[in-house]
Design a protein around this motif. Structure first.
Motif, PDB file in Angstrom:
ATOM      1  N   VAL A  96      -0.198  -4.261  -0.995  1.00 59.01           N
ATOM      2  CA  VAL A  96       0.033  -2.831  -1.187  1.00 59.01           C
ATOM      3  C   VAL A  96       0.374  -2.268   0.183  1.00 59.01           C
ATOM      4  CG1 VAL A  96      -0.963  -0.629  -1.888  1.00 59.01           C
ATOM      5  CG2 VAL A  96      -1.560  -2.725  -3.139  1.00 59.01           C
ATOM      6  N   GLY A 107      -0.720   3.527  -4.173  1.00 65.11           N
ATOM      7  CA  GLY A 107      -1.274   2.657  -3.151  1.00 65.11           C
ATOM      8  C   GLY A 107      -2.666   3.019  -2.684  1.00 65.11           C
ATOM      9  N   ALA A 150       3.002   1.423  -6.297  1.00 61.79           N
ATOM     10  CA  ALA A 150       1.694   0.759  -6.329  1.00 61.79           C
ATOM     11  C   ALA A 150       0.717   1.549  -7.188  1.00 61.79           C
ATOM     12  CB  ALA A 150       1.159   0.575  -4.923  1.00 61.79           C
TER      13      ALA A 150
END
Length: 419
Positions: free
Chosen positions: A23, A412, A369
């Protein structure tokens, strides 16, 4: 910020692949970085695109004692959801940009997952009044719905469809013909008959779906049916798809797992549509299997304890589902060989994004993400008193289930961890 998710089973377009993934800020990367800020061992876990629920009720503004944007999105994150679409049963109802802005302000302030609100179809969100200010809201809403109320005339629905088509938006319909409910609800189920209850007849759903599919053909509008529950609706949608109409639909976990034979004298079994026959349940499962039903949505609808404590007849309609959806469906569909795990994830994470144009999907290089990390070996029983949602009412309370979300990432950022 670089985080290494190490040795997980990654859900890709080709299925699950065991590999590392990074990530990197808000994106995924399969590159081999020599340095990173954090490493998380995912050796026994699945990494999947975050679930997306196109049908939730977060009750704010207007009814914060039932649920707030904050508590609702915290519950979503715990359940592995990274995006939700909020229904417009609010005060004020989002029928104008001014009213919608009150909700958007709370979302910007408090949401921990991505929240995409619906605008109403009608001005009063009652299925009868003039159209809402659909054009003014178009850049800020995911679609238009009067959820909780069916649009009661063909003329009003055709007008709404034509407007939505011009704006490039979807009409999302709660289908319930109120003319079939006059004089009392009709229910043919054995439980209802034995206990003197009057239910909501199947025809009230499928007759309005039938009408709307004719209008969909006439207008070319994109049309999505909420929480379908009857075998007739499944058949109608299947035929419409074969005819090439731009129609999609959803059902909910409770309609796939339970039927009217499971009813109890308890408000946690009160929802709209109601639980229907075993034949309806079988048709819904077949629809999920063959793709007639595009996705599974929870219809997460929290109420206060008092509102759900009045028994089956008098409690408010609605149950919660964000924190139980995956373990319940995994336990009773996947573990029993009814659905593959890949199909379940597609119906919960991929199809909703594809249909509603929400960013994300199969995990790949450069993808946003937004992901969930699942532990399929975890087991336990459903404990409503541990929910992050304010709502506690679920027909699955106490059931032994398997499968649990471990972590949730949005853009993320880790927004939930069971540790």
């Amino acid at each position: 910020m670089k985080t290494l998710l190490k040795n997980g089973h990654i859900f890709t377009e080709k299925g699950f692949e065991k590999r590392d993934v990074f990530v990197v800020d808000d994106r995924l990367s399969f590159s081999d970085f020599s340095t990173y800020d954090e490493s998380i061992d995912c050796d026994s876990f699945l990494l999947i695109p975050g679930f997306t629920d196109v049908h939730v009720h977060f009750r704010e503004p207007g009814f914060f004692y039932k649920e707030t944007i904050k508590t609702g999105t915290q519950a979503a994150a715990r359940g592995g959801y990274t995006a939700v679409c909020t229904m417009p049963n609010l005060d004020p109802a989002p029928s104008s940009l001014e009213a919608l802005e009150k909700q958007l302000e709370i979302i910007r302030r408090d949401a921990v997952v991505k929240v995409y609100p619906y605008g109403t179809i009608t001005k009063e969100q009652n299925g009868r009044s003039e159209l809402s200010d659909m054009e003014a809201m178009k850049d800020f809403v995911i679609a238009y719905s009067d959820d909780g109320k069916g649009v009661q005339t063909a003329e009003r629905m055709e007008e709404a469809m034509r407007k939505a088509k011009a704006l490039g938006k979807i009409i999302v319909a709660h289908c319930e013909d109120e003319s079939l409910l006059e004089g009392g609800y009709i229910h043919k189920g054995a439980y209802a008959a034995a206990h003197g209850h009057k239910g909501i007849c199947s025809e009230s759903e499928w007759k309005q779906v039938e009408r709307d599919l004719d209008l969909c053909k006439k207008t070319g509008a994109r049309y999505h049916v909420c929480h379908i529950s009857t075998k007739e609706t499944v058949a109608l949608v299947r035929q419409a798809k074969e005819d090439g109409l731009p129609v999609t639909c959803e059902t909910a976990p409770h309609y796939l797992i339970l039927c009217e034979d499971d009813l109890r004298e308890d408000g946690r079994f009160k929802m709209n549509p109601p639980l229907r026959s075993s034949a309806d349940k079988a048709a819904l499962i077949e629809g999920i299997q063959d793709g007639t039903i595009d996705m599974i949505a929870t219809d997460h609808a929290p109420h206060s304890e008092e509102e759900k404590s009045r028994g089956l007849a008098d409690s408010a309609f609605g149950i919660v589902g964000l924190e139980t959806a995956f373990p319940v469906l995994y336990t009773f569909l996947v573990k029993k060989g009814i659905l593959s795990l890949e199909t379940l994830i597609e119906r919960m994470a991929i199809a909703p994004r594809r249909v509603f144009g929400i960013e994300g999907g199969y995990l790949k290089e450069g993808q946003i993400a937004d992901l969930a990390v699942l532990d399929l070996k975890a087991s336990g029983n459903v404990q409503p008193d541990r929910f992050l949602s304010k709502g506690r009412s679920t027909p699955f309370a106490g059931l032994e289930v398997q499968g649990e979300n471990v972590m949730t990432f949005v853009n993320g950022k880790q927004v939930y961890s069971r540790r």
